[in-house]
Scaffold this active site. Structure first.
Site, PDB file in Angstrom:
ATOM      1  N   ASP A  35      -2.130   5.560   2.243  1.00  0.00           N
ATOM      2  CA  ASP A  35      -0.701   5.750   2.657  1.00  0.00           C
ATOM      3  C   ASP A  35      -0.740   6.307   4.009  1.00  0.00           C
ATOM      4  O   ASP A  35      -0.416   7.360   4.545  1.00  0.00           O
ATOM      5  CB  ASP A  35      -0.265   6.628   1.825  1.00  0.00           C
ATOM      6  CG  ASP A  35       1.490   6.737   2.012  1.00  0.00           C
ATOM      7  OD1 ASP A  35       1.912   5.778   2.663  1.00  0.00           O
ATOM      8  OD2 ASP A  35       2.023   7.643   1.772  1.00  0.00           O
TER       9      ASP A  35
ATOM     10  N   ASP B 139       0.545   4.782   6.749  1.00  0.00           N
ATOM     11  CA  ASP B 139       1.976   4.564   7.390  1.00  0.00           C
ATOM     12  C   ASP B 139       1.851   4.498   8.955  1.00  0.00           C
ATOM     13  O   ASP B 139       2.422   5.051   9.675  1.00  0.00           O
ATOM     14  CB  ASP B 139       2.812   5.933   7.358  1.00  0.00           C
ATOM     15  CG  ASP B 139       3.147   6.135   5.953  1.00  0.00           C
ATOM     16  OD1 ASP B 139       3.529   5.125   5.295  1.00  0.00           O
ATOM     17  OD2 ASP B 139       3.247   7.334   5.449  1.00  0.00           O
TER      18      ASP B 139
ATOM     19  N   GLU C 118      10.701   5.881  -6.397  1.00  0.00           N
ATOM     20  CA  GLU C 118       9.573   5.627  -5.749  1.00  0.00           C
ATOM     21  C   GLU C 118       8.235   6.113  -6.103  1.00  0.00           C
ATOM     22  O   GLU C 118       8.032   7.350  -6.342  1.00  0.00           O
ATOM     23  CB  GLU C 118       9.639   6.096  -4.149  1.00  0.00           C
ATOM     24  CG  GLU C 118       8.454   5.352  -3.378  1.00  0.00           C
ATOM     25  CD  GLU C 118       8.806   5.754  -1.715  1.00  0.00           C
ATOM     26  OE1 GLU C 118       7.769   5.894  -1.018  1.00  0.00           O
ATOM     27  OE2 GLU C 118      10.028   6.568  -1.707  1.00  0.00           O
TER      28      GLU C 118
ATOM     29  N   HIS D 120      10.033  -0.044   1.225  1.00  0.00           N
ATOM     30  CA  HIS D 120       9.644   0.866   2.392  1.00  0.00           C
ATOM     31  C   HIS D 120       8.507  -0.018   2.943  1.00  0.00           C
ATOM     32  O   HIS D 120       7.627   0.005   2.344  1.00  0.00           O
ATOM     33  CB  HIS D 120       9.099   2.443   1.904  1.00  0.00           C
ATOM     34  CG  HIS D 120      10.176   3.244   1.680  1.00  0.00           C
ATOM     35  ND1 HIS D 120      10.170   4.477   1.572  1.00  0.00           N
ATOM     36  CD2 HIS D 120      11.489   2.965   1.777  1.00  0.00           C
ATOM     37  CE1 HIS D 120      11.187   4.916   1.304  1.00  0.00           C
ATOM     38  NE2 HIS D 120      12.252   4.423   1.585  1.00  0.00           N
TER      39      HIS D 120
ATOM     40  N   LYS E  57       3.675   6.202  -6.151  1.00  0.00           N
ATOM     41  CA  LYS E  57       2.543   6.205  -5.303  1.00  0.00           C
ATOM     42  C   LYS E  57       1.416   6.041  -5.858  1.00  0.00           C
ATOM     43  O   LYS E  57       1.202   6.469  -7.120  1.00  0.00           O
ATOM     44  CB  LYS E  57       3.013   7.547  -4.564  1.00  0.00           C
ATOM     45  CG  LYS E  57       1.930   7.702  -3.232  1.00  0.00           C
ATOM     46  CD  LYS E  57       2.156   8.767  -2.491  1.00  0.00           C
ATOM     47  CE  LYS E  57       1.172   8.868  -1.224  1.00  0.00           C
ATOM     48  NZ  LYS E  57       1.665  10.016  -0.302  1.00  0.00           N
TER      49      LYS E  57
ATOM     50  N   TRP F 269      11.481  10.213  -4.113  1.00  0.00           N
ATOM     51  CA  TRP F 269       9.934  10.501  -4.147  1.00  0.00           C
ATOM     52  C   TRP F 269       9.697  11.700  -4.405  1.00  0.00           C
ATOM     53  O   TRP F 269       9.972  12.723  -3.694  1.00  0.00           O
ATOM     54  CB  TRP F 269       9.232   9.864  -3.094  1.00  0.00           C
ATOM     55  CG  TRP F 269       7.677   9.652  -2.999  1.00  0.00           C
ATOM     56  CD1 TRP F 269       6.833   8.986  -3.523  1.00  0.00           C
ATOM     57  CD2 TRP F 269       7.150  10.800  -2.331  1.00  0.00           C
ATOM     58  NE1 TRP F 269       5.705   9.675  -3.268  1.00  0.00           N
ATOM     59  CE2 TRP F 269       5.910  10.727  -2.771  1.00  0.00           C
ATOM     60  CE3 TRP F 269       7.433  11.794  -1.277  1.00  0.00           C
ATOM     61  CZ2 TRP F 269       4.760  11.387  -2.047  1.00  0.00           C
ATOM     62  CZ3 TRP F 269       6.449  12.792  -1.054  1.00  0.00           C
ATOM     63  CH2 TRP F 269       5.158  12.722  -1.240  1.00  0.00           C
TER      64      TRP F 269
ATOM     65  N   HIS G  63       1.964   2.359  -0.688  1.00  0.00           N
ATOM     66  CA  HIS G  63       1.613   3.461  -1.889  1.00  0.00           C
ATOM     67  C   HIS G  63       0.766   2.636  -3.057  1.00  0.00           C
ATOM     68  O   HIS G  63       0.878   2.988  -4.347  1.00  0.00           O
ATOM     69  CB  HIS G  63       3.147   3.755  -2.403  1.00  0.00           C
ATOM     70  CG  HIS G  63       3.544   4.738  -1.683  1.00  0.00           C
ATOM     71  ND1 HIS G  63       4.738   5.701  -1.763  1.00  0.00           N
ATOM     72  CD2 HIS G  63       3.379   5.423  -0.538  1.00  0.00           C
ATOM     73  CE1 HIS G  63       5.043   6.364  -1.268  1.00  0.00           C
ATOM     74  NE2 HIS G  63       3.977   6.442  -0.185  1.00  0.00           N
TER      75      HIS G  63
ATOM     76  N   ASP H 173       6.839   0.844  -1.821  1.00  0.00           N
ATOM     77  CA  ASP H 173       6.478   1.412  -0.635  1.00  0.00           C
ATOM     78  C   ASP H 173       5.011   0.532  -0.360  1.00  0.00           C
ATOM     79  O   ASP H 173       4.275   0.554  -1.195  1.00  0.00           O
ATOM     80  CB  ASP H 173       6.276   2.764  -0.520  1.00  0.00           C
ATOM     81  CG  ASP H 173       5.900   3.343   0.954  1.00  0.00           C
ATOM     82  OD1 ASP H 173       4.843   2.961   1.451  1.00  0.00           O
ATOM     83  OD2 ASP H 173       6.492   4.184   1.349  1.00  0.00           O
TER      84      ASP H 173
ATOM     85  N   ASP I 274       9.066   2.885   7.003  1.00  0.00           N
ATOM     86  CA  ASP I 274       8.585   4.016   6.427  1.00  0.00           C
ATOM     87  C   ASP I 274       7.035   4.351   7.130  1.00  0.00           C
ATOM     88  O   ASP I 274       5.956   3.768   6.782  1.00  0.00           O
ATOM     89  CB  ASP I 274       8.229   4.174   4.978  1.00  0.00           C
ATOM     90  CG  ASP I 274       7.794   5.805   4.805  1.00  0.00           C
ATOM     91  OD1 ASP I 274       7.625   6.630   5.551  1.00  0.00           O
ATOM     92  OD2 ASP I 274       7.855   6.203   3.458  1.00  0.00           O
TER      93      ASP I 274
END
Length: 412
Positions: free
Chosen positions: A289, A291, A221, A281, A223, A180, A257, A254, A321
């Site tokens: 994002d 998280d 990956e 993820h 985003k 990434w 993302h 992810d 993640d």
């Protein structure tokens, strides 16, 4: 009759074998991410700014400051999680007295992690670190107009792949090496194509050295956007989906993302038609994002249901993640990983044959009734049995263990 025996009987009335679901879940590894334990700081002697929109908020006591402290925290977390799992390691978490720059890393700089993983009986995954470095301050790395900077990051990526392959060889389990990059623009660029051509060419060069797939798997990956790259992310979903299809890499999805209204679970069956393997993820984005630690909620459950109903568990590598420095870091690991297991268990306990028969027969009323009635079944009793067989606590006992460990590290 025990609580579990009663639950087992209730599920059996639906034609579901709870023991089989428990046995299946035990063999599904979750790759737990190292960066939750220290707020994405790492252990390099050379560092730049955080970069790439990577930021942990909060200053809760007990952050791991050394590899040994991080490993101790991980050992505790794994002891609270049933099953056998993996660790996802970033290149910035090397364990050495040397001070290599990113383009100088070698397997020897990570060997203590491999020795520890062998002792713990876990597998390792890996990530080159394309942020938190002076050569990433422009939020451009593999797509940078400066060839010297691109070459620096290409070398870092190649060395990371070598490290990952050696980890896979030493541990007897293929190491997923996830790529990434934070590349993008804060304001509207004039030539998006030029940046994406540079990124593609850099990836091609980075991935050119052949590595044995039984030892290492490459993943890419995407985003949507991030801080400092609001106008354009070079490595978009479309870019990497096309790249993974053409080049035969894994595609990493992810959950943080994508646009907040997108259903990431819905993407699984689509991309699985075009790529052999998927890397997940799993995260909880409140705002893009962000998280957050994953909850036992509808989004995470939908992901697990899709993995089971589309028969993708054998082709999917599940990683986590998230990072939150406002709460106990070890508790975050434990709660998040166990929640991933809980949704997988619920998915494995679905009456799939009855649901598919109703759907194939266009009997959407029965499908609707089944999904709603099924919500009342005693999943908690099956989860408690799974934890019991894995010699891990639940309920108040779990809370007491998490609090006791946090107290023991709070003076760091």
């Amino acid at each position: 009759m025990s609580t579990y025996d009663s639950a087992k009987a209730q599920f059996a009335d639906w034609g579901i074998e709870t023991d089989a679901a428990i046995h299946r879940l035990k063999d599904i590894p979750i790759s737990m991410h190292c960066w939750q334990g220290d707020d994405v700081v790492g252990f390099e002697k050379k560092t730049g700014n955080s970069g790439g929109g990577i930021q942990a908020t909060g200053n809760y006591p007990g952050r791991a400051r050394t590899p040994d402290e991080l490993r101790a925290d991980l050992e505790f977390a794994y002891s609270m999680i049933p099953g056998s799992h993996r660790l996802n390691l970033h290149a910035m978490y090397l364990d050495t007295d040397e001070t290599p720059d990113r383009d100088e890393i070698e397997y020897k700089h990570f060997e203590p992690w491999v020795d520890w993983a062998k002792a713990q009986g876990i597998g390792l995954d890996f990530n080159p670190t394309f942020f938190a470095h002076e050569k990433a301050d422009d939020n451009l790395t593999l797509s940078h107009p400066d060839k010297g900077i691109r070459d620096f990051w290409i070398e870092h990526g190649q060395r990371s792949r070598e490290v990952a392959a050696k980890m896979g060889e030493e541990l007897g389990s293929a190491c997923v090496n996830n790529i990434w990059v934070p590349d993008g623009y804060k304001d509207v660029p004039v030539d998006r194509m030029a940046a994406r051509r540079r990124l593609e060419a850099s990836l091609d060069e980075m991935l050119a050295p052949k590595q044995e797939k039984t030892l290492m798997r490459d993943a890419v990956e995407s985003k949507l956007f991030g801080i400092g790259v609001e106008a354009c992310t070079v490595g978009s979903h479309e870019f990497y989906m096309g790249y993974a299809i053409r080049k035969g890499t894994l595609l990493c999805l992810d959950m943080g993302h994508f646009h907040p209204t997108e259903n990431v679970a819905d993407k699984l069956s689509s991309v699985a038609l075009s790529v052999d393997e998927i890397l997940l993820h799993v995260s909880r984005p409140m705002r893009w994002d962000s998280d957050h630690v994953i909850l036992l909620n509808d989004d995470i459950q939908a992901m697990a249901n899709e993995l089971v109903t589309s028969d993708l568990l054998g082709r999917t590598h599940i990683g986590l993640d998230f990072f939150d420095a406002t709460i106990s870091r070890t508790a975050a690991w434990v709660i998040g990983t166990r929640n991933m297991q809980r949704v997988l268990l619920r998915a494995l306990l679905l009456p799939l044959e009855r649901l598919r028969n109703a759907e194939d027969g266009l009997d959407y009323t029965t499908r609707f009734m089944l999904t709603e009635e099924f919500k009342d079944l005693p999943f908690g009793a099956v989860w408690a049995e799974f934890c019991k067989r894995g010699d891990t606590p639940t309920g108040t006992a779990l809370i007491a263990d998490l609090e006791a460990y946090q107290t023991s590290v709070s003076e760091r």
